[in-house]
Design a protein around this motif. Structure first.
Motif, short mmCIF file in Angstrom:
data_model
loop_
_atom_site.label_atom_id
_atom_site.label_comp_id
_atom_site.label_asym_id
_atom_site.label_seq_id
_atom_site.Cartn_x
_atom_site.Cartn_y
_atom_site.Cartn_z
N ALA A 251 0.73 -1.18 -0.05
CA ALA A 251 0.04 0.00 -0.10
C ALA A 251 0.87 1.31 -0.08
N GLU A 252 1.84 1.16 0.89
CA GLU A 252 2.98 2.67 0.80
C GLU A 252 3.23 2.67 -0.45
N ILE A 253 3.90 1.44 -1.28
CA ILE A 253 4.55 1.81 -2.39
C ILE A 253 3.66 2.20 -3.53
N ASN A 254 2.33 1.60 -3.54
CA ASN A 254 1.30 2.06 -4.33
C ASN A 254 0.85 3.69 -4.24
N GLY A 255 1.11 4.07 -3.10
CA GLY A 255 0.76 5.59 -2.68
C GLY A 255 2.00 6.50 -2.79
N LEU A 256 3.05 5.91 -3.18
CA LEU A 256 4.27 6.85 -3.45
C LEU A 256 4.66 7.10 -4.94
N ASP A 257 5.02 8.32 -4.96
CA ASP A 257 5.35 8.60 -6.39
C ASP A 257 6.96 8.56 -6.39
N ALA A 258 7.41 7.51 -7.04
CA ALA A 258 8.85 7.18 -7.26
C ALA A 258 9.75 8.01 -7.83
N GLU A 259 9.20 9.02 -8.64
CA GLU A 259 9.90 9.90 -9.34
C GLU A 259 10.29 11.24 -8.17
N LEU A 260 9.48 11.48 -7.43
CA LEU A 260 9.51 12.48 -6.43
C LEU A 260 10.18 12.27 -5.29
N ASP A 261 10.21 10.93 -4.76
CA ASP A 261 11.05 10.34 -3.85
C ASP A 261 11.67 9.02 -3.93
N PRO A 262 12.75 9.04 -4.76
CA PRO A 262 13.47 7.60 -5.34
C PRO A 262 14.04 7.02 -4.29
N GLN A 263 14.56 7.77 -3.21
CA GLN A 263 15.20 7.06 -2.13
C GLN A 263 14.32 6.41 -1.41
N GLN A 264 13.15 6.91 -0.94
CA GLN A 264 12.05 6.09 -0.22
C GLN A 264 11.50 4.87 -1.03
N TYR A 265 11.50 5.00 -2.48
CA TYR A 265 11.01 3.87 -3.26
C TYR A 265 11.79 2.81 -3.10
N LEU A 266 13.32 2.88 -3.01
CA LEU A 266 14.16 1.99 -2.87
C LEU A 266 14.09 1.31 -1.28
N VAL A 267 13.64 2.23 -0.43
CA VAL A 267 13.68 1.58 0.73
C VAL A 267 12.61 0.50 0.94
N LEU A 268 11.31 1.19 0.49
CA LEU A 268 10.07 0.35 0.41
C LEU A 268 10.34 -1.06 -0.40
N LEU A 269 10.96 -0.82 -1.57
CA LEU A 269 11.17 -2.04 -2.27
C LEU A 269 12.08 -3.14 -1.53
N ASN A 270 13.05 -2.78 -0.70
CA ASN A 270 13.66 -3.69 -0.02
C ASN A 270 13.06 -4.44 1.16
N GLN A 271 11.80 -3.34 1.83
CA GLN A 271 11.14 -3.84 2.80
C GLN A 271 9.99 -4.75 2.09
N LEU A 272 9.66 -4.54 0.76
CA LEU A 272 8.82 -5.67 0.05
C LEU A 272 9.36 -6.88 0.10
N HIS A 273 10.67 -6.82 -0.41
CA HIS A 273 11.51 -8.24 -0.55
C HIS A 273 11.71 -8.76 0.69
N LEU A 274 11.93 -8.27 1.79
CA LEU A 274 11.99 -8.91 3.09
C LEU A 274 10.74 -9.45 3.55
N SER A 275 9.53 -8.56 3.49
CA SER A 275 8.21 -9.12 4.09
C SER A 275 7.79 -10.24 3.28
N GLN A 276 7.82 -10.33 1.87
CA GLN A 276 7.61 -11.37 0.84
C GLN A 276 8.49 -12.41 1.27
N ALA A 277 9.71 -12.45 1.41
CA ALA A 277 10.47 -13.57 1.96
C ALA A 277 10.15 -14.11 3.27
N HIS A 278 9.70 -13.27 4.10
CA HIS A 278 9.08 -13.95 5.50
C HIS A 278 7.78 -14.35 5.31
N LEU A 279 6.83 -13.87 4.57
CA LEU A 279 5.58 -14.55 4.14
C LEU A 279 5.99 -16.21 3.55
N LEU A 280 6.53 -16.26 2.70
CA LEU A 280 7.13 -17.36 1.90
C LEU A 280 7.48 -18.18 3.20
#
Length: 274
Positions: A19-48
């Motif tokens: 939800a946070e990724i979908n609500g973020l403008d990656a062009e306006l805040d690329p650094q936060q977008y990369l942080v969220l992508l990393n969190q997505l990777h970790l949370s998905q790995a934990h779920l699996l």
């Protein structure tokens, strides 16, 4: 401690990150977008990881065979392979072919779609079960897990097969032949006193050179019908040895003229030479 409860919170975390990724403008805040992508990777790995434990507990005898993993290159057999498969499926469904050819990607898209739809169904069913009866896995829940496990395995095999050359059954058999040859070589070396059990138990570095050298002699003289059989063509040999086919023939011809005492002296020297 209940796995369904762990799944619920892991699923909540993944949903929140998406939800946070979908609500973020990656062009306006690329650094936060990369942080969220990393969190997505970790949370998905934990779920699996939690889902894997649930399947082991819920459907241990109904799991889809993973024997195909022996065909994969060793560098792919890492803990993150499952997470990578989900990422690949998401890319394929979005029409992005990062690692595979476009033709292969188009063929894989239906499998990717089925896998992701199955995962969404699993998430829905397990969330509902965790809120109603977190200590049991009724038959409908088991059926959903069995389907997901099968679709995941089928996609994993198809995707990796399009990505790299997987080992054929013949190559796997040749690899097993080499393993047997090395085991027989070690057993013979222990029996003849070339090696000691203490050297093996202590992981003596010299063994990395000694055992392959002794295995070549064993393969050419003691077990001539094994993986070093020169009656085969180079194409029929393991890729470990086939490039050295002509050299192996020369070594065999030299070994044939040695007496038993000379062969013993040669093998003992191979156990000490650097």
């Amino acid at each position: 401690p209940r796995l369904l409860s762990q799944f619920f919170f892991a699923d909540e975390r993944l949903t929140r990150v998406v939800a946070e990724i979908n609500g973020l403008d990656a062009e306006l805040d690329p650094q936060q977008y990369l942080v969220l992508l990393n969190q997505l990777h970790l949370s998905q790995a934990h779920l699996l990881a939690v889902l894997e434990r649930i399947m082991e507990e819920c459907i241990p005898t109904q799991r889809h065979s993973r024997d195909y993993l022996v065909k994969f290159p060793e560098e792919l057999l890492v803990d993150s392979l499952g997470n990578h498969m989900l990422f690949a499926a998401e890319c394929l469904l979005a029409g992005t072919f990062l690692e595979v050819e476009e033709v292969d990607g188009a063929q894989l898209r239906p499998q990717a779609r089925n896998l992701l739809c199955s995962l969404e169904l699993v998430r829905t069913v397990l969330r509902e079960q965790s809120l109603s009866q977190p200590n049991s896995y009724p038959e409908p829940v088991q059926a959903v897990l069995v389907q997901f496990d099968r679709l995941f395995a089928e996609f994993e095999l198809s995707y990796v097969s399009s990505l790299v050359g997987v080992k054929s059954p013949e190559e796997i058999y040749r690899q097993q032949e080499i393993i047997v040859l090395f085991c027989e070589t070690v057993e013979r070396a222990l029996r003849l006193g070339y090696l000691t059990q203490e050297m093996i138990d202590g992981y003596e570095p010299l063994l990395m050179f000694t055992i392959p050298r002794l295995a070549i002699i064993s393969g050419l003289l003691i077990y001539p019908e094994g993986p070093l059989s020169l009656e085969r063509s180079p194409e029929e040999m393991s890729r470990v040895f086939s490039p050295f086919y002509n050299l192996l023939k020369k070594i065999r011809d030299l070994l044939w003229v040695l007496s038993a005492e000379e062969l013993c002296l040669l093998e003992r020297s191979l156990c000490t030479a650097e």
